[in-house]
Write a protein that holds these residues in place. Structure first.
Motif, short mmCIF file in Angstrom:
data_model
loop_
_atom_site.label_atom_id
_atom_site.label_comp_id
_atom_site.label_asym_id
_atom_site.label_seq_id
_atom_site.Cartn_x
_atom_site.Cartn_y
_atom_site.Cartn_z
N ASP A 219 34.22 31.49 48.12
CA ASP A 219 33.17 32.32 48.30
C ASP A 219 33.02 33.35 47.19
OD1 ASP A 219 31.77 34.61 49.17
OD2 ASP A 219 33.54 34.19 50.93
N ASN A 220 31.72 33.32 46.86
CA ASN A 220 31.62 34.42 44.84
C ASN A 220 31.87 35.49 45.23
OD1 ASN A 220 29.58 34.28 46.33
ND2 ASN A 220 28.00 33.38 44.44
N CYS A 221 31.33 35.69 46.49
CA CYS A 221 31.48 36.99 46.78
C CYS A 221 33.29 37.65 46.60
CB CYS A 221 30.94 37.66 48.62
SG CYS A 221 29.17 37.82 47.72
N LYS A 222 33.94 36.91 47.79
CA LYS A 222 35.67 37.29 47.95
C LYS A 222 36.61 36.36 47.04
CE LYS A 222 35.36 39.44 52.01
NZ LYS A 222 35.08 40.88 51.63
N PRO A 223 36.85 35.74 45.66
CA PRO A 223 37.00 35.11 44.78
C PRO A 223 38.70 35.01 45.24
CG PRO A 223 36.53 36.53 43.41
CD PRO A 223 35.69 36.77 44.82
N ILE A 224 39.71 34.33 45.32
CA ILE A 224 40.86 34.11 45.41
C ILE A 224 42.02 33.56 44.55
CG2 ILE A 224 42.85 33.87 47.34
CD1 ILE A 224 41.21 32.33 48.90
N VAL A 225 43.09 34.91 43.82
CA VAL A 225 43.55 34.72 42.20
C VAL A 225 44.68 34.08 43.44
CG1 VAL A 225 44.21 35.63 40.39
CG2 VAL A 225 41.95 35.91 41.76
N THR A 226 45.29 33.60 42.33
CA THR A 226 46.84 33.08 43.09
C THR A 226 47.71 32.94 41.31
OG1 THR A 226 46.02 31.31 44.70
CG2 THR A 226 48.28 30.97 43.96
N ALA A 227 48.54 33.42 41.67
CA ALA A 227 49.98 33.39 40.10
C ALA A 227 51.01 33.60 40.39
CB ALA A 227 49.99 34.32 39.54
N GLN A 228 51.62 32.11 39.43
CA GLN A 228 53.38 31.30 39.68
C GLN A 228 53.87 33.12 38.60
OE1 GLN A 228 53.79 29.15 42.07
NE2 GLN A 228 51.68 29.06 42.22
N ILE A 229 54.68 33.21 39.92
CA ILE A 229 56.04 34.60 38.94
C ILE A 229 57.04 34.20 39.65
CG2 ILE A 229 55.30 37.11 38.72
CD1 ILE A 229 52.82 37.06 39.75
N SER A 230 57.98 34.42 38.64
CA SER A 230 59.36 33.85 38.66
C SER A 230 60.43 34.82 37.89
CB SER A 230 59.72 32.23 38.05
OG SER A 230 59.61 32.56 36.81
N ASP A 231 61.36 35.04 38.62
CA ASP A 231 62.85 36.57 37.64
C ASP A 231 63.89 36.08 38.45
OD1 ASP A 231 62.72 38.86 36.84
OD2 ASP A 231 63.87 38.73 38.45
N ALA A 238 53.98 42.95 42.63
CA ALA A 238 52.22 42.35 41.80
C ALA A 238 51.65 43.03 41.83
CB ALA A 238 52.53 41.15 42.03
N THR A 239 50.21 43.03 41.28
CA THR A 239 49.32 43.72 41.16
C THR A 239 48.25 43.21 40.10
OG1 THR A 239 49.90 45.61 39.47
CG2 THR A 239 50.23 46.46 41.35
N LEU A 240 47.13 42.73 40.77
CA LEU A 240 45.52 42.08 40.37
C LEU A 240 44.85 43.04 40.09
CD1 LEU A 240 44.14 39.56 39.25
CD2 LEU A 240 43.77 39.53 41.63
N THR A 241 43.90 43.28 38.77
CA THR A 241 42.96 43.85 38.37
C THR A 241 41.99 43.15 37.67
OG1 THR A 241 44.84 45.53 37.71
CG2 THR A 241 42.17 45.55 37.16
N GLY A 242 40.38 43.35 38.91
CA GLY A 242 39.92 43.26 38.15
C GLY A 242 38.72 43.34 36.97
N THR A 243 38.40 42.70 36.40
CA THR A 243 36.80 44.16 35.67
C THR A 243 36.36 43.01 35.24
OG1 THR A 243 38.26 43.65 33.27
CG2 THR A 243 39.24 45.94 34.95
N ALA A 255 46.51 44.53 45.81
CA ALA A 255 48.58 44.34 45.55
C ALA A 255 48.40 43.02 45.78
CB ALA A 255 49.49 44.96 46.51
N MET A 256 49.23 41.93 45.37
CA MET A 256 49.51 41.02 45.70
C MET A 256 50.27 40.42 46.21
SD MET A 256 48.61 39.09 41.33
CE MET A 256 48.87 37.35 42.67
N SER A 257 50.23 39.33 47.90
CA SER A 257 51.46 39.00 48.36
C SER A 257 52.21 37.67 48.09
CB SER A 257 50.52 38.76 50.01
OG SER A 257 49.67 39.93 49.90
N HIS A 258 53.38 38.07 48.00
CA HIS A 258 54.17 36.44 48.30
C HIS A 258 54.53 35.46 49.40
CE1 HIS A 258 58.80 34.98 47.38
NE2 HIS A 258 57.72 34.24 46.94
N ALA A 266 46.34 37.16 45.59
CA ALA A 266 45.39 38.48 46.37
C ALA A 266 43.88 38.05 46.11
CB ALA A 266 45.50 39.44 45.05
N THR A 267 43.35 38.39 47.28
CA THR A 267 40.66 38.47 46.42
C THR A 267 40.80 38.79 46.72
OG1 THR A 267 42.39 37.41 49.20
CG2 THR A 267 40.20 38.13 48.61
#
Length: 307
Positions: A219-231, A238-243, A255-258, A266-267
């Motif tokens: 859905d090119n109007c609402k792309p879903i971004v997924t990231a693997q984050i560990s600590d 975690a936050t996502l910024t698209g420009t 804000a991204m969701s766990h 995040a979408t």
């Protein structure tokens, strides 16, 4: 003269028995011979002759008296070194006189002081220390005991052997004192119900780690971004910024969701008619305040429908 034969024989025998080399026993024999020959001797002063004796024999009595005293004192000095302190004869010993003002007598070479010897006393050295600095002498005050003095405080008689010829005496005993064993420190027990202060954990200085970043833009109007984050402790946010650049000038931060494990999502909501490259930037935080940034990009095409 017959009345003095017994006295003459007694004096002669006593002098011969107590005579030492160089004493006056020979002089006593000479006087006896001169009396037997009728020599009257030097007249004794008036009133000094002993009662019942003639002037001839009486004139010899002062000389005989001096000889008796000299023989007795000379014999005593020859046996003791000091009148009144008899010392046993030692043929291998070294005889001398104490010359120091203070002569301490020690129990062994360099050991504790057990006696104080009188300066000027004549002593007999019996042994020497291994280093030759001390000599063992018979104590003039108590001839049943021996003490050690410094060799420098004794002047050897002429003709006596050197101290180095004396046998080596017994050294001071070696006393081993064990070192005290340190007692273990006493730890006071904690009072009941009052536990000790907890030790704080080491501070967390490790930032989160951002792994793979993927985009589902079906859905090119609402792309879903997924990231693997560990600590090492845990990711707190975690936050996502698209420009995107001109002409769209797109800029969105959300804000991204766990969603489980190390996955965060995040979408983005794209503007109508958007077609082009979208730059992605993800920032992750842990509870200790450590931060990590990661990035990626994707092309959103075909463009989001207008309207």
């Amino acid at each position: 003269m017959a009345e003095f034969d017994g006295l003459d024989e007694l004096l002669s025998g006593s002098l011969k028995r107590s005579a030492q080399p160089g004493d006056s026993a020979g002089v006593a024999d000479t006087i006896r011979a001169r009396v037997a020959a009728g020599d009257p001797g030097t007249p004794a002063p008036s009133g000094n002759a002993a009662p019942g004796f003639g002037s001839g024999v009486g004139s010899w009595l002062p000389w005989l008296g001096l000889l008796v005293v000299g023989a007795i004192v000379g014999g005593a000095l020859g046996l003791t070194g000091v009148a009144g302190h008899p010392v046993l004869h030692e043929t291998s010993a070294n005889q001398g006189i104490l010359i120091a003002l203070s002569v301490p007598g020690r129990a062994c070479p360099g050991g504790p002081v057990v006696a104080e010897l009188t300066p000027g006393s004549r002593v007999i050295a019996l042994a020497r220390s291994e280093d030759g600095l001390s000599v063992q002498v018979r104590n003039p005050a108590d001839t049943r005991s021996e003490v050690w003095i410094l060799a420098s405080k004794m002047e050897t008689n002429s003709g006596q052997p050197a101290f180095s010829t004396l046998p080596v005496g017994t050294a001071c005993p070696t006393v081993s004192v064990p070192l005290p064993v340190a007692a273990p420190p006493v730890v006071a027990p904690l009072a009941p119900g009052k536990p000790g202060k907890p030790v704080p954990p080491a501070p967390d200085t490790s930032p989160p780690v951002i792994g793979a970043i993927t985009v589902n833009n079906a859905d090119n109007c609402k792309p879903i971004v997924t990231a693997q984050i560990s600590d090492n402790v845990g990711v707190s946010s975690a936050t996502l910024t698209g420009t995107s650049g001109s002409p769209w000038n797109f800029n969105q931060t959300i804000a991204m969701s766990h969603v489980g494990g190390t996955t965060w999502k995040a979408t983005l909501t794209m503007p109508s008619g958007f077609v082009g490259i979208v730059n992605l930037s993800i920032t992750a935080h842990d509870a200790a305040g450590n931060t990590t940034a990661g990035g990626s990009k994707f092309t959103d095409t075909p463009g989001c429908p207008i309207g």
